[in-house]
Design an enzyme around this catalytic site. Structure first.
Site, PDB file in Angstrom:
ATOM      1  N   HIS A 107       0.844  -1.205   0.000  1.00  0.00           N
ATOM      2  CA  HIS A 107       0.000   0.000   0.000  1.00  0.00           C
ATOM      3  C   HIS A 107       0.882   1.259   0.000  1.00  0.00           C
ATOM      4  CE1 HIS A 107      -3.708   2.296   1.231  1.00  0.00           C
ATOM      5  NE2 HIS A 107      -2.790   3.093   1.738  1.00  0.00           N
ATOM      6  N   GLU A 108       1.908   1.259   0.832  1.00  0.00           N
ATOM      7  CA  GLU A 108       2.794   2.435   0.905  1.00  0.00           C
ATOM      8  C   GLU A 108       3.573   2.620  -0.399  1.00  0.00           C
ATOM      9  OE1 GLU A 108       2.470   4.603   3.324  1.00  0.00           O
ATOM     10  OE2 GLU A 108       0.997   3.218   4.134  1.00  0.00           O
ATOM     11  N   HIS A 111       1.452   4.194  -3.050  1.00  0.00           N
ATOM     12  CA  HIS A 111       1.319   5.663  -2.960  1.00  0.00           C
ATOM     13  C   HIS A 111       2.462   6.337  -3.719  1.00  0.00           C
ATOM     14  CE1 HIS A 111      -2.136   6.429  -0.449  1.00  0.00           C
ATOM     15  NE2 HIS A 111      -1.691   5.737   0.583  1.00  0.00           N
ATOM     16  N   GLU A 164      -6.511   6.689  -1.624  1.00  0.00           N
ATOM     17  CA  GLU A 164      -6.568   5.486  -0.780  1.00  0.00           C
ATOM     18  C   GLU A 164      -7.101   4.282  -1.559  1.00  0.00           C
ATOM     19  OE1 GLU A 164      -5.445   4.807   2.563  1.00  0.00           O
ATOM     20  OE2 GLU A 164      -4.349   6.453   1.682  1.00  0.00           O
TER      21      GLU A 164
HETATM   22 ZN   LIG Z   1      -2.784   5.115   2.154  1.00  0.00          ZN
END
Ligand SMILES: [Zn+2]
Length: 243
Positions: A107-108, A111, A164
């Protein structure tokens, strides 16, 4: 519109990361734990291998992880250009499995790959939280300092709900491509949710706001990913660990 283009976000994050690691080293805030470092390094190496295979332009990024000695803090981040941090409380307080850890790191990383860091830096700049980063090109030292501050400020701003969604999806795809279960994203975010209200997780939850129907979307995505044919696992990519 990106006021701070992705390549500039990367160069400024490089300065900010070097500064952060230097300060943490001096303050004794980096964690000397060979077992955890090995584990985080191995999982991240596989994720980065999957990322580089899909986005070859990221093969030249200085992929790094700083392991931070913060047993009470549940947090992790990835700056533009693949420079990451993992706080020890993320793993210990949430009692993360390798699959869950792969999903949070995925997830990071997502981004950073989706240029959310550059978006955050653009927002920080437009809000007047720092002086014009463009001035860095003049070589002025005080401006250069402000430019790397911009990268740090950007990390503290909440991502949009759209960002997100995107990071959830890309992160799970990366985890699956690296050979981890995308379904672990569901239990990961349930664990995060159960800690809501605890001071140690405030920063993470404020920078990663909960999009609507997250758990339903994660479960649906996991089902879709698990029915796809498995690709060969990627070759792990070198990741520099601090310390
Ligand atoms: Zn996030």
């Amino acid at each position: 519109m990106l006021v701070v283009p992705p390549d500039m976000a990367i160069s400024e994050s490089r300065l900010a990361y070097a500064q952060t690691v230097r300060e943490m080293t001096l303050a004794g805030d980096l964690l000397h734990d060979p077992v955890l470092a090995e584990r985080v390094g191995a999982i991240t190496g596989r994720l980065v291998g999957a990322a580089v295979r899909r986005w070859p332009h990221t093969s030249g990024w200085e992929w790094s992880v700083a392991l931070i000695d913060a047993p009470d803090t549940v947090n992790a981040w990835c700056m533009a250009g693949g420079r990451m941090a993992v706080y020890s409380g993320l793993v210990s307080r949430l009692d993360l499995s390798d699959d869950e850890l792969a999903n949070v790191m995925g997830h990071e990383i997502a981004h950073a790959i989706a240029n959310h860091s550059a978006e955050q830096m653009s927002i920080a700049l437009l809000r007047g939280l720092a002086v014009l980063a463009v001035a860095v090109e003049t070589g002025d030292r005080s401006s250069a300092r402000s430019a790397d501050m911009l990268a740090s400020i950007a990390l503290s701003l909440p991502n949009s709900r759209t960002a997100e969604y995107e990071a959830d999806q890309l992160g799970m795809e990366l985890a699956a491509a690296a050979g981890y279960s995308p379904r672990a994203a569901v239990s990961l975010w349930e664990k995060m949710g159960a800690m809501r209200g605890s001071p140690g997780i405030l920063e993470f939850l404020s920078t990663h706001p909960n999009p609507d129907n997250r758990s339903i979307r994660l479960a649906t995505l996991a089902n879709q990913l698990q029915t796809r044919p498995q690709s060969t696992p990627p070759t792990p990519h070198p990741v520099r660990m601090y310390p």
